[in-house]
Design a protein around this motif. Structure first.
Motif, PDB file in Angstrom:
ATOM      1  N   THR A 232      -3.071   5.221  -2.388  1.00  0.00           N
ATOM      2  CA  THR A 232      -4.279   6.587  -1.806  1.00  0.00           C
ATOM      3  C   THR A 232      -3.433   7.643  -1.243  1.00  0.00           C
ATOM      4  O   THR A 232      -2.219   7.636  -0.738  1.00  0.00           O
ATOM      5  CB  THR A 232      -4.827   5.739  -0.586  1.00  0.00           C
ATOM      6  OG1 THR A 232      -5.490   6.705  -0.212  1.00  0.00           O
ATOM      7  CG2 THR A 232      -3.837   5.203   0.375  1.00  0.00           C
TER       8      THR A 232
ATOM      9  N   VAL B  35       0.835  -1.028  -0.031  1.00  0.00           N
ATOM     10  CA  VAL B  35      -0.028   0.182  -0.009  1.00  0.00           C
ATOM     11  C   VAL B  35       0.859   1.305  -0.009  1.00  0.00           C
ATOM     12  O   VAL B  35       1.678   1.158   0.854  1.00  0.00           O
ATOM     13  CB  VAL B  35      -0.876   0.009   1.513  1.00  0.00           C
ATOM     14  CG1 VAL B  35      -1.911   1.428   1.421  1.00  0.00           C
ATOM     15  CG2 VAL B  35      -1.835  -1.168   1.330  1.00  0.00           C
TER      16      VAL B  35
ATOM     17  N   ALA C 144      -6.732   5.917   5.657  1.00  0.00           N
ATOM     18  CA  ALA C 144      -7.198   4.852   5.044  1.00  0.00           C
ATOM     19  C   ALA C 144      -6.264   3.613   5.273  1.00  0.00           C
ATOM     20  O   ALA C 144      -6.826   2.201   5.240  1.00  0.00           O
ATOM     21  CB  ALA C 144      -7.518   4.995   3.648  1.00  0.00           C
ATOM     22  N   VAL C 145      -5.006   3.855   5.481  1.00  0.00           N
ATOM     23  CA  VAL C 145      -3.978   2.925   5.310  1.00  0.00           C
ATOM     24  C   VAL C 145      -4.340   1.699   6.416  1.00  0.00           C
ATOM     25  O   VAL C 145      -4.118   0.408   5.934  1.00  0.00           O
ATOM     26  CB  VAL C 145      -2.548   3.327   5.423  1.00  0.00           C
ATOM     27  CG1 VAL C 145      -1.570   2.429   5.589  1.00  0.00           C
ATOM     28  CG2 VAL C 145      -2.309   4.311   4.281  1.00  0.00           C
TER      29      VAL C 145
ATOM     30  N   VAL D 156      -2.381  -0.892  -3.933  1.00  0.00           N
ATOM     31  CA  VAL D 156      -3.034   0.154  -3.991  1.00  0.00           C
ATOM     32  C   VAL D 156      -2.297   1.327  -3.684  1.00  0.00           C
ATOM     33  O   VAL D 156      -1.669   1.491  -2.864  1.00  0.00           O
ATOM     34  CB  VAL D 156      -4.411   0.091  -2.773  1.00  0.00           C
ATOM     35  CG1 VAL D 156      -3.806  -0.090  -1.805  1.00  0.00           C
ATOM     36  CG2 VAL D 156      -5.519   1.235  -3.142  1.00  0.00           C
TER      37      VAL D 156
ATOM     38  N   SER E 282      -7.486  -5.657   6.256  1.00  0.00           N
ATOM     39  CA  SER E 282      -8.127  -6.110   5.593  1.00  0.00           C
ATOM     40  C   SER E 282      -7.629  -7.317   4.669  1.00  0.00           C
ATOM     41  O   SER E 282      -8.310  -8.017   3.910  1.00  0.00           O
ATOM     42  CB  SER E 282      -9.361  -5.310   5.012  1.00  0.00           C
ATOM     43  OG  SER E 282      -8.700  -4.538   3.988  1.00  0.00           O
TER      44      SER E 282
ATOM     45  N   LEU F 206      -6.981  -0.692   5.310  1.00  0.00           N
ATOM     46  CA  LEU F 206      -6.508  -1.584   4.123  1.00  0.00           C
ATOM     47  C   LEU F 206      -5.537  -2.726   4.645  1.00  0.00           C
ATOM     48  O   LEU F 206      -5.750  -3.742   3.814  1.00  0.00           O
ATOM     49  CB  LEU F 206      -5.741  -0.728   3.235  1.00  0.00           C
ATOM     50  CG  LEU F 206      -6.554   0.360   2.379  1.00  0.00           C
ATOM     51  CD1 LEU F 206      -5.750   1.411   1.441  1.00  0.00           C
ATOM     52  CD2 LEU F 206      -7.715  -0.168   1.411  1.00  0.00           C
TER      53      LEU F 206
END
Length: 310
Positions: A231, A202, A236-237, A229, A243, A240
């Motif tokens: 971003t 990420v 948000a990290v 991904v 999950s 992410l």
């Protein structure tokens, strides 16, 4: 330069206040509201300013009023002069954080807001309840323009040097670590370089590019990673990472906050990355502003205490 008092006395210094408002708002209507005048009075003031400087200063354009080159050259000296006058007439010894009422606009990334925001808000409510904050997301490129236009009081983040009228002070230094969900990846820290490259990553990028400092470091070794991904939002990290079987490389202070809150794992990065410096940036004309000075000192103190790393 010797001051010509007779010549200067012929100039209404309130015209400079109006000029600053006009150049900031680029609208007669909004500038009038900013200084408490009627629209017709501001139009008359603009006419006087044009006569004083021998220039149109502002011309009509499809998107509002556009400053002339002469006006753009005047903007910074006029604003600096007004701030110095304001500092002169204010009594520094009258500042009391417990009674002052003021709104500070601070530009900063969401990562810094997570680290410093809660501590700063708690301190202000206890020690300076009349001070409120307007926090804005802003990047290192626009911050200089926002400071010069007086739309931001203070910037916090990773900044390169500004111009001579931009002041900077270090808040804290930080290193990089890996953030991961150890259960999903089936590994334990410290993560090896092989595992670091085996799993997708990420990337947080404010520049909307799928490339970061990790990619530069790996390229020097003739290596590369896979990005799952990209971003622009640091917040948000951790969700992410929690999950999916991915790895995020991020600043250590923030990673430890996320790990402690969401039960994630922190590991050293298996490649060499330089530490980063987070600083405050402000316009030099606020150097002696009592409330601004108090806020800067408060942030320095709070930043020293805002380190969640064990």
């Amino acid at each position: 330069m010797t001051i010509d008092h007779v010549d200067l006395s012929r100039v209404d210094l309130n015209l400079l206040v109006a000029l600053d408002a006009l150049l900031t708002e680029r609208s007669v209507t909004r500038a009038a509201a900013r200084v408490g005048l009627g629209q017709s009075a501001m139009s008359s003031t603009l006419a006087r300013l044009r006569s004083l400087f021998g220039d149109e200063l502002l011309t009509r354009a499809p998107d509002g009023m556009r400053p002339t080159p002469r006006a753009l050259a005047l903007a910074e000296p006029v604003r600096s002069a007004l701030r110095q006058i304001q500092a002169l007439v204010r009594r520094d010894d009258s500042f009391d954080p417990r009674t002052v009422e003021r709104v500070f606009t601070i530009g900063l990334p969401d990562s810094t807001e997570v680290l410093l925001g809660p501590k700063l808000l708690a301190y202000l409510r206890a020690e300076a309840p009349g001070i409120s904050l307007l926090l804005r997301s802003i990047d290192r490129i626009r911050i200089l323009q926002e400071l010069d236009a007086d739309r931001v009081d203070l910037g916090i983040g990773l900044f390169s040097e500004g111009q001579s009228h931009h002041k900077q002070r270090l808040l804290y230094r930080d290193s990089y670590v890996c953030l991961l969900n150890a259960d999903l990846l089936g590994i334990a820290p410290p993560i090896s370089l092989d595992d670091y490259l085996r799993f997708p990553h990420v990337l947080t990028s404010l520049r909307e590019t799928a490339h970061g400092v990790v990619d530069d470091a790996l390229a020097k070794l003739g290596l590369s990673r896979t990005l799952a991904v990209t971003t622009p939002r640091f917040l948000a990290v951790p969700f992410l990472v929690r999950s999916a079987p991915v790895i995020a490389t991020m600043h250590a202070r923030l990673a430890h906050v996320f790990a402690g809150t969401l039960g994630l794992t922190v590991s050293p990065v298996p490649v060499s990355l330089e530490d980063v410096s987070f600083s405050m940036l402000w316009h030099a004309s606020y150097d002696n502003d009592p409330a601004h000075t108090w806020l800067r000192r408060t942030l320095v103190r709070l930043a020293a205490d805002a380190d969640p790393r064990p």
